[in-house]
Design an enzyme around this catalytic site. Structure first.
Site, PDB file in Angstrom:
ATOM      1  N   SER A  14      39.197  16.250  35.243  1.00 14.30           N
ATOM      2  CA  SER A  14      40.290  16.603  36.318  1.00 14.30           C
ATOM      3  C   SER A  14      40.015  15.670  37.105  1.00 14.30           C
ATOM      4  CB  SER A  14      39.757  18.504  36.391  1.00 14.30           C
ATOM      5  OG  SER A  14      38.732  18.368  37.128  1.00 14.30           O
ATOM      6  N   GLU A  16      41.982  14.434  41.473  1.00 16.50           N
ATOM      7  CA  GLU A  16      43.107  14.763  42.152  1.00 16.50           C
ATOM      8  C   GLU A  16      43.487  14.158  43.053  1.00 16.50           C
ATOM      9  OE1 GLU A  16      40.057  17.878  44.855  1.00 16.50           O
ATOM     10  OE2 GLU A  16      40.256  15.749  46.609  1.00 16.50           O
ATOM     11  N   ASP A 108      39.826  21.891  57.291  1.00 14.26           N
ATOM     12  CA  ASP A 108      40.301  21.644  59.499  1.00 14.26           C
ATOM     13  C   ASP A 108      40.729  21.225  59.926  1.00 14.26           C
ATOM     14  OD1 ASP A 108      37.492  19.570  57.925  1.00 14.26           O
ATOM     15  OD2 ASP A 108      39.021  17.990  56.878  1.00 14.26           O
ATOM     16  N   PHE A 217      35.020   7.052  54.645  1.00 13.76           N
ATOM     17  CA  PHE A 217      35.100   8.424  53.635  1.00 13.76           C
ATOM     18  C   PHE A 217      33.838   9.515  54.228  1.00 13.76           C
ATOM     19  CE2 PHE A 217      39.331   7.231  51.067  1.00 13.76           C
ATOM     20  CZ  PHE A 217      40.139   7.106  52.418  1.00 13.76           C
ATOM     21  N   HIS A 267      34.950  15.451  38.486  1.00 13.22           N
ATOM     22  CA  HIS A 267      36.052  15.986  38.478  1.00 13.22           C
ATOM     23  C   HIS A 267      36.746  14.424  39.793  1.00 13.22           C
ATOM     24  CE1 HIS A 267      39.615  17.900  41.264  1.00 13.22           C
ATOM     25  NE2 HIS A 267      39.343  17.238  42.264  1.00 13.22           N
TER      26      HIS A 267
END
Length: 286
Positions: A14, A16, A108, A217, A267
């Site tokens: 998958s 994102e 968040d 990140f 993913h």
């Protein structure tokens, strides 16, 4: 590169995306999604900004991607900053429009928002429970997992307890934060199985294409960037081609180990780029 490891023949994959702000960005996102259909993904997902700040763009991206590619597409949904009524309205619309999978997260706090006005639901397990109470078994609910421990958790034990609460609330499966140490994933899975948690837990995969962004990140989300990877990326400097080649090799080997070790699939966090993720997948399944 190609791989010589014996890996499972039919894991899930998958991808994102994040919602874009411009029409040009939206067109590029659709092109990326179309390219990634070559991997026959089980689903795509689209992220949700802090405090629901991208609610409309997330929803529109989900619909556009689904209609363009015919791949089931899951919106992310967070509870911080939203009322139960807001969430209920969104769930009803998703049901009516045939969305069957949701990625449920705490989310968040937007900059400047205090806890006192952070919404009716405080934690992801409360959101999962609310979705189940409102929609029954309509949605396949994905939740987040943290093999290297959530950066705000007091301890590994507390973080595992939080994950267990999400599962007991009705989560169908989970997607992990990205990581570069396969042992952290396998240890997390072992701990989960010891608690009787049997839902599928997909490892999140971050392709390496840019050292500066990756370091930022990773520092922000608590993902450990191993020293040997950091030092090699630093040594390449501005040599983007070498960074991409090195990153492709490192992540392909990581994915090999995860799949041969029993991970149910992968993913990919694409950052709205098709090629890095697709190259890794094609290395695994040429």
């Amino acid at each position: 590169m190609t791989t010589s490891a014996v890996i499972p023949s039919s894991p899930t994959v998958s991808f994102e995306f994040f919602p874009t702000k411009t029409e040009e960005g939206a067109a590029k996102l659709l092109a990326t999604a179309q390219k990634l259909t070559a991997a026959n993904p089980e689903f795509f997902s689209v992220t949700y900004g802090a405090g629901g700040s991208t609610r409309d763009r997330t929803r529109n991206s989900v619909y556009n991607i689904r209609e363009t590619t015919s791949v089931p597409t899951a919106p992310h949904l967070s509870c911080v900053g939203d009322s139960k009524e807001d969430i209920r309205t969104l769930l009803t619309r998703y049901q009516q429009d045939g969305i069957q999978r949701i990625v449920a997260l705490r989310g968040d706090l937007p900059s400047g928002m205090g806890r006192f006005n952070s919404g009716d639901l405080q934690y992801a397990n409360e959101l999962v429970e609310f979705i189940r109470s409102e929609t029954g078994d309509h949605f396949h609910i994905e939740v987040a997992a943290y093999p290297e421990v959530h950066p705000q958790a007091h301890s590994m034990e507390v973080d595992l307890q939080n994950f267990e609460r999400k599962v007991k609330a009705g989560a169908s499966s989970a997607i992990t934060q990205y990581f570069f140490n396969a042992d952290s994933y396998f240890y997390f899975i072992e701990r989960c199985r010891g608690l009787g948690i049997e839902i599928p837990i997909l490892p999140g995969i971050m392709p390496i294409t840019n050292f500066t962004k990756l370091a930022r990140f990773s520092d922000g989300c608590g993902a450990e960037l191993p020293r040997w990877i950091r030092k090699q990326l630093e040594a390449y400097g501005d040599d983007s081609a070498s960074i991409r080649q090195f990153g492709e090799e490192v992540i392909t080997r990581l994915c090999e180990r995860l799949l041969t070790g029993g991970a149910p699939g992968l993913h990919f966090y694409t950052l709205n780029q098709a090629e890095p993720s697709l190259k890794i997948w094609n290395n695994l399944y040429p």
